[in-house]
Design an enzyme around this catalytic site. Sequence first.
Site, PDB file in Angstrom:
ATOM      1  N   GLY A  88      -7.786  35.200  17.689  1.00  0.00           N
ATOM      2  CA  GLY A  88      -7.456  35.416  16.280  1.00  0.00           C
ATOM      3  C   GLY A  88      -7.590  36.877  15.896  1.00  0.00           C
ATOM      4  O   GLY A  88      -6.818  37.404  15.094  1.00  0.00           O
TER       5      GLY A  88
ATOM      6  N   ASP B 153     -14.225  40.114  24.197  1.00  0.00           N
ATOM      7  CA  ASP B 153     -14.320  38.672  23.940  1.00  0.00           C
ATOM      8  C   ASP B 153     -13.809  37.922  25.160  1.00  0.00           C
ATOM      9  O   ASP B 153     -12.612  37.720  25.334  1.00  0.00           O
ATOM     10  CB  ASP B 153     -13.495  38.308  22.704  1.00  0.00           C
ATOM     11  CG  ASP B 153     -13.677  36.849  22.299  1.00  0.00           C
ATOM     12  OD1 ASP B 153     -14.206  36.066  23.116  1.00  0.00           O
ATOM     13  OD2 ASP B 153     -13.283  36.489  21.173  1.00  0.00           O
TER      14      ASP B 153
ATOM     15  N   VAL C 259     -50.826  80.085  42.072  1.00  0.00           N
ATOM     16  CA  VAL C 259     -50.935  78.629  41.998  1.00  0.00           C
ATOM     17  C   VAL C 259     -49.566  77.967  41.891  1.00  0.00           C
ATOM     18  O   VAL C 259     -49.443  76.758  42.119  1.00  0.00           O
ATOM     19  CB  VAL C 259     -51.830  78.196  40.816  1.00  0.00           C
ATOM     20  CG1 VAL C 259     -53.287  78.534  41.088  1.00  0.00           C
ATOM     21  CG2 VAL C 259     -51.362  78.819  39.502  1.00  0.00           C
TER      22      VAL C 259
ATOM     23  N   ASN D 122     -14.247  34.793  25.992  1.00  0.00           N
ATOM     24  CA  ASN D 122     -14.216  33.341  25.840  1.00  0.00           C
ATOM     25  C   ASN D 122     -13.103  32.757  26.726  1.00  0.00           C
ATOM     26  O   ASN D 122     -11.936  33.133  26.592  1.00  0.00           O
ATOM     27  CB  ASN D 122     -13.964  32.990  24.374  1.00  0.00           C
ATOM     28  CG  ASN D 122     -14.142  31.503  24.093  1.00  0.00           C
ATOM     29  OD1 ASN D 122     -14.014  30.661  24.980  1.00  0.00           O
ATOM     30  ND2 ASN D 122     -14.427  31.176  22.844  1.00  0.00           N
TER      31      ASN D 122
ATOM     32  N   ILE E  26      -4.951  30.192  24.134  1.00  0.00           N
ATOM     33  CA  ILE E  26      -4.400  30.743  22.896  1.00  0.00           C
ATOM     34  C   ILE E  26      -4.799  32.211  22.752  1.00  0.00           C
ATOM     35  O   ILE E  26      -5.735  32.690  23.382  1.00  0.00           O
ATOM     36  CB  ILE E  26      -4.896  29.947  21.671  1.00  0.00           C
ATOM     37  CG1 ILE E  26      -6.424  30.030  21.558  1.00  0.00           C
ATOM     38  CG2 ILE E  26      -4.426  28.501  21.754  1.00  0.00           C
ATOM     39  CD1 ILE E  26      -6.988  29.374  20.301  1.00  0.00           C
TER      40      ILE E  26
ATOM     41  N   GLN F  34       5.339  85.950  23.527  1.00  0.00           N
ATOM     42  CA  GLN F  34       3.912  85.731  23.715  1.00  0.00           C
ATOM     43  C   GLN F  34       3.331  84.815  22.643  1.00  0.00           C
ATOM     44  O   GLN F  34       2.374  84.082  22.886  1.00  0.00           O
ATOM     45  CB  GLN F  34       3.160  87.074  23.712  1.00  0.00           C
ATOM     46  CG  GLN F  34       3.573  88.012  24.826  1.00  0.00           C
ATOM     47  CD  GLN F  34       3.249  87.441  26.194  1.00  0.00           C
ATOM     48  OE1 GLN F  34       2.183  86.875  26.393  1.00  0.00           O
ATOM     49  NE2 GLN F  34       4.174  87.578  27.136  1.00  0.00           N
TER      50      GLN F  34
ATOM     51  N   LYS G 265     -19.362  21.394   6.500  1.00  0.00           N
ATOM     52  CA  LYS G 265     -18.004  20.979   6.149  1.00  0.00           C
ATOM     53  C   LYS G 265     -17.702  19.574   6.676  1.00  0.00           C
ATOM     54  O   LYS G 265     -16.539  19.186   6.813  1.00  0.00           O
ATOM     55  CB  LYS G 265     -17.003  21.979   6.735  1.00  0.00           C
ATOM     56  CG  LYS G 265     -17.138  23.397   6.177  1.00  0.00           C
ATOM     57  CD  LYS G 265     -16.798  23.461   4.699  1.00  0.00           C
ATOM     58  CE  LYS G 265     -16.806  24.888   4.180  1.00  0.00           C
ATOM     59  NZ  LYS G 265     -16.435  24.976   2.752  1.00  0.00           N
TER      60      LYS G 265
ATOM     61  N   HIS H 144      -9.234  31.671  26.002  1.00  0.00           N
ATOM     62  CA  HIS H 144      -8.054  32.529  25.920  1.00  0.00           C
ATOM     63  C   HIS H 144      -7.436  32.863  27.274  1.00  0.00           C
ATOM     64  O   HIS H 144      -6.474  33.637  27.331  1.00  0.00           O
ATOM     65  CB  HIS H 144      -8.426  33.826  25.194  1.00  0.00           C
ATOM     66  CG  HIS H 144      -9.070  33.599  23.862  1.00  0.00           C
ATOM     67  ND1 HIS H 144      -8.391  33.069  22.787  1.00  0.00           N
ATOM     68  CD2 HIS H 144     -10.353  33.801  23.435  1.00  0.00           C
ATOM     69  CE1 HIS H 144      -9.217  32.971  21.753  1.00  0.00           C
ATOM     70  NE2 HIS H 144     -10.415  33.397  22.124  1.00  0.00           N
TER      71      HIS H 144
ATOM     72  N   GLY I 117     -68.817  82.615  29.308  1.00  0.00           N
ATOM     73  CA  GLY I 117     -68.401  84.008  29.300  1.00  0.00           C
ATOM     74  C   GLY I 117     -67.619  84.328  30.557  1.00  0.00           C
ATOM     75  O   GLY I 117     -68.100  84.119  31.667  1.00  0.00           O
TER      76      GLY I 117
END
Length: 732
Positions: free
Chosen positions: A527, A504, A75, A506, A524, A720, A428, A509, A196
């Site tokens: 950081g 990064d 098979v 972004n 820039i 050696q 802030k 930069h 059987g």
Amino acid sequence: MSSQLRFDGKVAVVTGAGGGLGRAYALWFADRGAAVVINDLGGSASGEGSGRAADLVVNEIKDKGGKAVADYNSVEEGDKIVKTAIDNYGRIDILVNNAGILRDKSVANTSDNDWDLIHRVHLRGSFVTTRAAWPHFRKQNYGRIIMTSSVAGIYGNFGQSNYSAAKLGLLGLSNTLSIEGKKYNIHCNTIVPMAGSRLTKGILPPDMMEGMRPDLVAPVVLWLCHDSCSDTGSVIEAAAGWVGKYRWERTRGMTLRESTNDPILPEAVRDNWEQICDFNNSLHPKGNEASMLLGKVLQDLMEKDANRDAKLSPVEQALNWRPPPVKCQVTPREIILYALSVGASTGDKDGLRYLYEGDETFAPIPTFGVLLAQEALSQSNMITGGMPGFQVDLSKVLHGEQFIEIHKDIPTHGTLEASLNVVDILDKKSGAVIVTNVEVVDETGDKVISAQWSIFVVGAGGFGGKRNSDHIVPSVDAPKRKPDASLSYKTSIDQAALYRLTGDRNPLHIDASFAAMGGFDRPILHGLASYGISCRLVLQRYADNNPSLFKSMKSRFTSPVLPGQTLQVDMWREGNRIHLETKVAETGKTVLTGAYVDLKSVASAPAPVAPPAASTGLMSEAVFAEIKRRLDAKPEVGAKINAVYQWNILSNKKPAASWVVDLKAKPGDIYQGEPKGNKADCSLTLEDADMVALVTGKLNAQKAYMQGKLKIKGNIMLTQKLQGLLKENANL
């Protein structure tokens, strides 16, 4: 009794049809008009030997006026079995995968061969033979397939781990074939017989063998293979004239969380185990109903989240956000690229530690861990719209503060997992501060990195939130005294262009027009580039460039740096804490404040170094410098050699320089000149160019000696032993 089920014009292939169940199937198919391919190797129940059992069944069928042909292929060569049907009858309509053997042993005593042989015959054999028949079934838009499983496969049975695994595997195969074959009128069902046969001989007592004759199972298989039977994907058990059907049953279970952001604890599973396992009012899933049910569970949770979020403020939505963990890959390429982006150089002392994966001390600069943690922010799109309730304008994002702690050495290869949690959002007034914690774990679940971002979003304040947070790792001002040390690094005009390749991207930069939107007249520097450069200089001064001494680093970002400017890092030591302040040397503007690096210990101050000998101008001078580096890194190699070598270097056949490799000294020593203490055990004389060719593998030492290019005095066998220091050709 209704009309007789007939198979006139059909061709059936029955594997393992030389006896037992297979023989019974074949006789019944032939008796009802089918032409039958009797496949059987004629071997023993354990798969050994061969014989002509198929011929006996063929003769038996022909004696009764039926049609049959024998096939003796394994098979595992199912295509040949199918070819027998096509060559003799021109088609195949029915395939009964019945062939099987036993290799019963307890799992501890089951060999690889016992396991593999069972799976090759039962599972792979059924697959291979079915695959060979499949194109014929599709072409004629008709096919009937039977897979043979077992109660051992469904329930398990002692001593049959190999057999039971294969038999349940056949059930999975049958289920999938029933799905794939449905549109082509190809049905696939599974029979679970008990009868059987040669496989049960010696297991069942004689009276049971007679009461469970194979011919009491065969009619069930015939029905499943008939045109009028619509079942597919069914599991039918048959024995001794009894027939039953299986179906899946599952408890209704329960959902152990209220939100998609909630974890599941083992204690919750324990406390609800009785309900989880309650089969009252149970379900009986079919096909993809199981996955649909699980999809509904997730959909319900998401709807709950949406309804709850609608009642939360934007800040509360962000604080409740739990994006899924993300994967981050670590390879030497990323480690080296980061090191270059923060100013590491091959010209530095120990520069190869960060830049060459073949270096014995190769490791990332600790702040490389920020990049790994940052994957959680970038892949979750936290600051590009992924965080619910709080929309962020990327051009208005400034990096306020950064903290990182290394709990376990960062691997140089592997996959880590980073998880993000927004712990606070502060008002802030002129902007908002988003405080985010990230944990990075390795494949064992051990914590490797903790990091914290404080991100300032210009113009996002004024929402009436709190101004301070207990979650922020505090920064610490530097002492008021004169710095204990100060180191500088002049950034490249392309420093930001290089650093952005670490992840990064972004535009702030690299793109002047985008930088102008953020209020800057030119792109820039990141950081985090200044952060990494500062860390590297601290390690250079107080950790002897050993990153394993690093514990943590905190910094506040106060001013931008323009690519091309010089960073001056002033340092103050207080115990194992190194306070630092980084400023632009050209303008005096401070760019990192409140910063410190915590070390596990501070490396002892380096011993005074004697002025270097005058350069010889020879190429081999670099070779001896590299040998010294290796000896410093692995003094135990020199200790094993325990010999003194004198190298006499020639230039145009004239003495140009002499080098001593003293491996008897503790630790080993390499210097220019004559031996100072120990007498040379072996002297080697050769041209400068030949010395370089020798250690880089371009010149064979034995050939050089035979050709007179290499002259050796003293103990020639000691040459050696030098292989321990010279074999890493790539560095030379």
